[in-house]
Design a protein around this motif. Structure first.
Motif, PDB file in Angstrom:
ATOM      1  N   ALA A  96      10.690  77.222  61.090  1.00 22.94           N
ATOM      2  CA  ALA A  96      11.221  75.970  60.614  1.00 22.94           C
ATOM      3  C   ALA A  96      11.836  75.887  59.257  1.00 22.94           C
ATOM      4  CB  ALA A  96      10.118  74.825  60.977  1.00 22.94           C
ATOM      5  N   GLN A  97      13.157  75.064  59.049  1.00 22.20           N
ATOM      6  CA  GLN A  97      13.470  75.275  57.840  1.00 22.20           C
ATOM      7  C   GLN A  97      12.480  74.432  56.706  1.00 22.20           C
ATOM      8  OE1 GLN A  97      15.035  72.391  55.834  1.00 22.20           O
ATOM      9  NE2 GLN A  97      15.755  73.700  54.425  1.00 22.20           N
ATOM     10  N   ASP A  98      12.282  74.982  55.659  1.00 30.36           N
ATOM     11  CA  ASP A  98      11.331  74.308  54.970  1.00 30.36           C
ATOM     12  C   ASP A  98      11.862  74.813  53.351  1.00 30.36           C
ATOM     13  OD1 ASP A  98       9.036  73.829  53.175  1.00 30.36           O
ATOM     14  OD2 ASP A  98       7.533  74.090  54.955  1.00 30.36           O
ATOM     15  N   ASP A  99      12.444  73.800  52.726  1.00 36.42           N
ATOM     16  CA  ASP A  99      12.919  73.909  51.311  1.00 36.42           C
ATOM     17  C   ASP A  99      11.755  74.270  50.448  1.00 36.42           C
ATOM     18  OD1 ASP A  99      15.418  73.535  52.138  1.00 36.42           O
ATOM     19  OD2 ASP A  99      15.623  71.743  51.429  1.00 36.42           O
ATOM     20  N   SER A 100      10.509  73.632  50.505  1.00 37.04           N
ATOM     21  CA  SER A 100       9.318  73.833  49.625  1.00 37.04           C
ATOM     22  C   SER A 100       8.847  75.091  49.760  1.00 37.04           C
ATOM     23  CB  SER A 100       7.956  72.663  50.057  1.00 37.04           C
ATOM     24  OG  SER A 100       8.753  71.355  49.791  1.00 37.04           O
ATOM     25  N   LYS A 101       8.817  75.871  51.075  1.00 41.60           N
ATOM     26  CA  LYS A 101       8.359  77.221  51.137  1.00 41.60           C
ATOM     27  C   LYS A 101       9.315  77.933  50.422  1.00 41.60           C
ATOM     28  CE  LYS A 101       5.106  76.776  54.910  1.00 41.60           C
ATOM     29  NZ  LYS A 101       4.984  76.846  56.218  1.00 41.60           N
ATOM     30  N   ALA A 102      10.615  77.841  50.746  1.00 41.93           N
ATOM     31  CA  ALA A 102      11.540  78.578  50.120  1.00 41.93           C
ATOM     32  C   ALA A 102      11.471  78.486  48.548  1.00 41.93           C
ATOM     33  CB  ALA A 102      12.692  78.230  50.572  1.00 41.93           C
ATOM     34  N   PHE A 103      11.441  77.385  48.061  1.00 42.98           N
ATOM     35  CA  PHE A 103      11.183  77.091  46.629  1.00 42.98           C
ATOM     36  C   PHE A 103      10.072  78.069  46.120  1.00 42.98           C
ATOM     37  CE2 PHE A 103       9.845  75.231  42.846  1.00 42.98           C
ATOM     38  CZ  PHE A 103      10.656  75.258  42.016  1.00 42.98           C
ATOM     39  N   ALA A 104       8.856  77.902  46.669  1.00 38.69           N
ATOM     40  CA  ALA A 104       7.554  78.669  46.377  1.00 38.69           C
ATOM     41  C   ALA A 104       7.909  80.149  46.454  1.00 38.69           C
ATOM     42  CB  ALA A 104       6.428  78.196  47.326  1.00 38.69           C
ATOM     43  N   LEU A 105       8.530  80.590  47.324  1.00 40.19           N
ATOM     44  CA  LEU A 105       8.656  82.056  47.385  1.00 40.19           C
ATOM     45  C   LEU A 105       9.679  82.636  46.342  1.00 40.19           C
ATOM     46  CD1 LEU A 105       8.832  82.473  51.367  1.00 40.19           C
ATOM     47  CD2 LEU A 105       7.242  83.778  49.949  1.00 40.19           C
ATOM     48  N   TYR A 106      10.677  81.689  46.090  1.00 44.61           N
ATOM     49  CA  TYR A 106      11.693  82.172  45.112  1.00 44.61           C
ATOM     50  C   TYR A 106      11.395  82.144  43.899  1.00 44.61           C
ATOM     51  CZ  TYR A 106      15.955  82.060  48.132  1.00 44.61           C
ATOM     52  OH  TYR A 106      17.011  82.522  48.822  1.00 44.61           O
ATOM     53  N   SER A 107      10.194  81.097  43.829  1.00 46.91           N
ATOM     54  CA  SER A 107       9.641  81.095  42.535  1.00 46.91           C
ATOM     55  C   SER A 107       8.444  82.182  42.082  1.00 46.91           C
ATOM     56  CB  SER A 107       8.627  79.642  42.238  1.00 46.91           C
ATOM     57  OG  SER A 107       9.537  78.678  42.244  1.00 46.91           O
ATOM     58  N   GLN A 108       7.986  82.738  43.021  1.00 48.48           N
ATOM     59  CA  GLN A 108       6.980  83.896  42.894  1.00 48.48           C
ATOM     60  C   GLN A 108       8.015  84.860  42.762  1.00 48.48           C
ATOM     61  OE1 GLN A 108       4.091  83.247  46.841  1.00 48.48           O
ATOM     62  NE2 GLN A 108       4.417  85.559  46.176  1.00 48.48           N
TER      63      GLN A 108
END
Length: 175
Positions: A96-108
């Protein structure tokens, strides 16, 4: 080629051989090299399986399985897999599209000083995707990526100088 085609497993599967096979569009052979190593817990092979299964052109596309392999690789600390999984969440590929999870992974990944991840974190701050919009913080991340030579980040910095939104308008510095 599809994964239904019979193919003899390689005597000694390797990521290098799988990568060559993938570049040569021999996707079943690539899978035959990556899969045994991925099943043994090799994070690079898990990432490669995720990438292989995510792509439309392979004939063996399975985005849900791709996400599963990428998650395993991320759990082992594979930064490239973090980028790929973040992209999957950003676009809704296999999850499911999820900007918050994407942001968390990119931040890591950005925390490891990865310039692509830094540029993506900057983009997400600039657009308010997965995080409150903050063009100043976005520009800071773009500068971090630009200092490492990331061309897209450098272009974003130049655009900031041209627009004069976060930085003073300065066409000469933009050039």
């Amino acid at each position: 080629q599809t994964c239904a085609l019979p193919i003899s497993p390689p005597v000694s599967p390797s990521i290098a051989a799988g990568s060559v096979a993938a570049r040569n569009r021999e996707f079943s052979l690539a899978r035959a090299n990556f899969l045994p190593l991925a099943e043994q817990g090799n994070a690079d092979a898990q990432r490669a399986m995720g990438q292989l299964l995510m792509q439309d052109c392979t004939g063996i596309q399975d985005k849900a399985a791709a996400v599963s392999w990428l998650e395993k690789a991320v759990a082992s600390g594979n930064v490239v897999a973090e980028l790929q999984l973040a992209r999957a969440y950003l676009r809704g590929f296999g999850v499911a599209q999820d900007d918050s999870k994407a942001f968390a992974l990119y931040s890591q990944a950005a925390a490891t000083n990865n310039p692509i991840a830094q540029m993506e974190v900057g983009y997400m701050y600039n657009t308010g995707r997965g995080v409150p919009e903050d063009k100043f913080v976005g520009l800071q991340w773009s500068v971090k990526a630009g200092e490492q030579g990331n061309a897209i980040a450098l272009s974003n910095i130049a655009r900031a100088y041209i627009k004069g939104e976060v930085l003073p308008r300065d066409i000469d510095r933009a050039a």
